[in-house]
Design a protein around this motif. Structure first.
Motif, PDB file in Angstrom:
ATOM      1  N   ASP A   1      22.410 -34.409 -14.195  1.00  0.00           N
ATOM      2  CA  ASP A   1      22.841 -33.135 -14.895  1.00  0.00           C
ATOM      3  C   ASP A   1      23.974 -32.426 -14.055  1.00  0.00           C
ATOM      4  O   ASP A   1      24.352 -32.494 -12.902  1.00  0.00           O
ATOM      5  N   VAL A   2      25.128 -32.029 -14.831  1.00  0.00           N
ATOM      6  CA  VAL A   2      26.150 -31.125 -14.351  1.00  0.00           C
ATOM      7  C   VAL A   2      26.493 -29.838 -15.033  1.00  0.00           C
ATOM      8  O   VAL A   2      25.919 -29.858 -16.302  1.00  0.00           O
ATOM      9  N   PHE A   3      27.230 -28.889 -14.738  1.00  0.00           N
ATOM     10  CA  PHE A   3      27.507 -27.720 -15.151  1.00  0.00           C
ATOM     11  C   PHE A   3      28.857 -27.286 -14.807  1.00  0.00           C
ATOM     12  O   PHE A   3      29.237 -27.677 -13.489  1.00  0.00           O
ATOM     13  N   ARG A   4      29.576 -26.625 -15.423  1.00  0.00           N
ATOM     14  CA  ARG A   4      30.769 -25.983 -14.851  1.00  0.00           C
ATOM     15  C   ARG A   4      31.153 -24.851 -15.753  1.00  0.00           C
ATOM     16  O   ARG A   4      30.754 -24.436 -16.959  1.00  0.00           O
ATOM     17  N   GLU A   5      31.669 -23.680 -15.218  1.00  0.00           N
ATOM     18  CA  GLU A   5      32.046 -22.515 -15.911  1.00  0.00           C
ATOM     19  C   GLU A   5      33.434 -22.190 -15.509  1.00  0.00           C
ATOM     20  O   GLU A   5      33.977 -22.266 -14.446  1.00  0.00           O
ATOM     21  N   TYR A   6      34.077 -21.526 -16.540  1.00  0.00           N
ATOM     22  CA  TYR A   6      35.455 -21.012 -16.377  1.00  0.00           C
ATOM     23  C   TYR A   6      35.706 -19.767 -17.162  1.00  0.00           C
ATOM     24  O   TYR A   6      34.743 -19.593 -17.966  1.00  0.00           O
ATOM     25  N   GLU A   7      36.505 -18.915 -16.823  1.00  0.00           N
ATOM     26  CA  GLU A   7      36.435 -17.582 -17.725  1.00  0.00           C
ATOM     27  C   GLU A   7      37.893 -17.476 -18.152  1.00  0.00           C
ATOM     28  O   GLU A   7      39.173 -17.769 -17.552  1.00  0.00           O
TER      29      GLU A   7
ATOM     30  N   LEU B   1      47.167 -17.658 -22.705  1.00  0.00           N
ATOM     31  CA  LEU B   1      45.781 -17.662 -22.193  1.00  0.00           C
ATOM     32  C   LEU B   1      45.365 -18.281 -21.057  1.00  0.00           C
ATOM     33  O   LEU B   1      45.898 -19.508 -20.469  1.00  0.00           O
ATOM     34  N   ASP B   2      44.950 -17.421 -19.845  1.00  0.00           N
ATOM     35  CA  ASP B   2      44.686 -17.731 -18.539  1.00  0.00           C
ATOM     36  C   ASP B   2      43.263 -18.227 -18.413  1.00  0.00           C
ATOM     37  O   ASP B   2      42.347 -17.592 -19.145  1.00  0.00           O
ATOM     38  N   ILE B   3      43.185 -19.376 -17.568  1.00  0.00           N
ATOM     39  CA  ILE B   3      41.726 -20.011 -17.237  1.00  0.00           C
ATOM     40  C   ILE B   3      41.519 -19.673 -15.920  1.00  0.00           C
ATOM     41  O   ILE B   3      42.518 -20.280 -15.237  1.00  0.00           O
ATOM     42  N   PHE B   4      40.421 -19.096 -15.642  1.00  0.00           N
ATOM     43  CA  PHE B   4      40.082 -18.928 -13.968  1.00  0.00           C
ATOM     44  C   PHE B   4      38.761 -19.810 -13.654  1.00  0.00           C
ATOM     45  O   PHE B   4      37.915 -20.182 -14.469  1.00  0.00           O
ATOM     46  N   PHE B   5      38.942 -20.333 -12.425  1.00  0.00           N
ATOM     47  CA  PHE B   5      37.555 -20.640 -12.028  1.00  0.00           C
ATOM     48  C   PHE B   5      36.815 -19.967 -11.980  1.00  0.00           C
ATOM     49  O   PHE B   5      36.790 -18.562 -11.817  1.00  0.00           O
ATOM     50  N   VAL B   6      35.069 -20.418 -12.142  1.00  0.00           N
ATOM     51  CA  VAL B   6      33.922 -19.394 -11.836  1.00  0.00           C
ATOM     52  C   VAL B   6      33.417 -20.001 -10.842  1.00  0.00           C
ATOM     53  O   VAL B   6      33.105 -21.219 -11.014  1.00  0.00           O
ATOM     54  N   GLU B   7      33.151 -19.030  -9.501  1.00  0.00           N
ATOM     55  CA  GLU B   7      32.411 -19.806  -8.457  1.00  0.00           C
ATOM     56  C   GLU B   7      31.561 -18.890  -8.103  1.00  0.00           C
ATOM     57  O   GLU B   7      31.584 -17.703  -7.999  1.00  0.00           O
ATOM     58  N   GLY B   8      30.236 -19.271  -8.023  1.00  0.00           N
ATOM     59  CA  GLY B   8      29.093 -18.418  -7.586  1.00  0.00           C
ATOM     60  C   GLY B   8      29.000 -17.282  -8.602  1.00  0.00           C
ATOM     61  O   GLY B   8      28.331 -16.264  -8.164  1.00  0.00           O
TER      62      GLY B   8
END
Length: 186
Positions: free
Chosen positions: A83-89, A97-104
């Motif tokens: 299983d994996v997951f990831r998140e961006y904002e 359109l800006d894409i930021f990493f989401v960490e913690g």
């Protein structure tokens, strides 16, 4: 931003990662949810269709960042899966359109800045009058260069398909990743 508004909701996705040195292909599949962040005035939450939703919002009409949440299964081989997951904002900044990493659980640094433009398709390319917009951007992560191409198929104000491609090259990386997202109606 019409692109950001058009992708809100739940999607299913399939991703293929082709390692160019070995021709090995890995697969990731699952769901993506593009959801707006809202600032709650109370801690009251209720569960609706498996999602936690706040009752009262201070600024419900104000433009807010969008959370990209991906949950899936990474298939290294038919017998090796995890299983994996990831998140961006995602956030609109004028026509970008800006894409930021989401960490913690918090916004980290900028990943990509995308400016979508209509994609010119040839008349006999078999696209049957489909309307696509496209954006490209690069991201240097230490010594690895990520070349990104995002394509969104629009039907009016709704997206009906998203294609995300990354070409990644660096001292220890040499792969292409192609992700196809389709609306999930369930």
């Amino acid at each position: 931003n019409i692109v950001l508004q058009s992708i809100l909701g739940k999607w299913s996705f399939e991703r293929y990662i082709m390692h160019l040195q070995t021709n090995k292909v890995e697969r990731v599949y699952g769901t993506v949810n593009y959801s707006k962040y809202f600032e709650r005035t109370s801690n009251d939450e209720e569960e609706i269709d498996g999602d936690l939703v706040g009752h009262i919002f201070k600024h419900p009409a104000k433009e807010r960042p969008v959370l990209y949440r991906e949950d899936g299964v990474y298939e290294l081989s038919p017998t090796q899966k995890f299983d994996v997951f990831r998140e961006y904002e995602y956030e609109c900044n004028k026509d970008v359109l800006d894409i930021f990493f989401v960490e913690g659980g918090k916004r980290a640094h900028l990943f990509l800045s995308l400016k979508f433009v209509p994609e010119i398709l040839s008349c006999n390319g078999g696209h049957n009058g489909e309307y696509w917009v496209k954006a490209t951007s690069d991201h240097l992560c230490i010594k690895d260069l990520y070349n990104a191409t995002f394509r969104v198929k629009l039907n009016g104000l709704s997206a009906s398909e998203i294609v995300i491609k990354y070409r990644v090259k660096g001292p220890s990386k040499d792969y292409e990743s192609t992700t196809i997202l389709k609306p999930s109606w369930s």
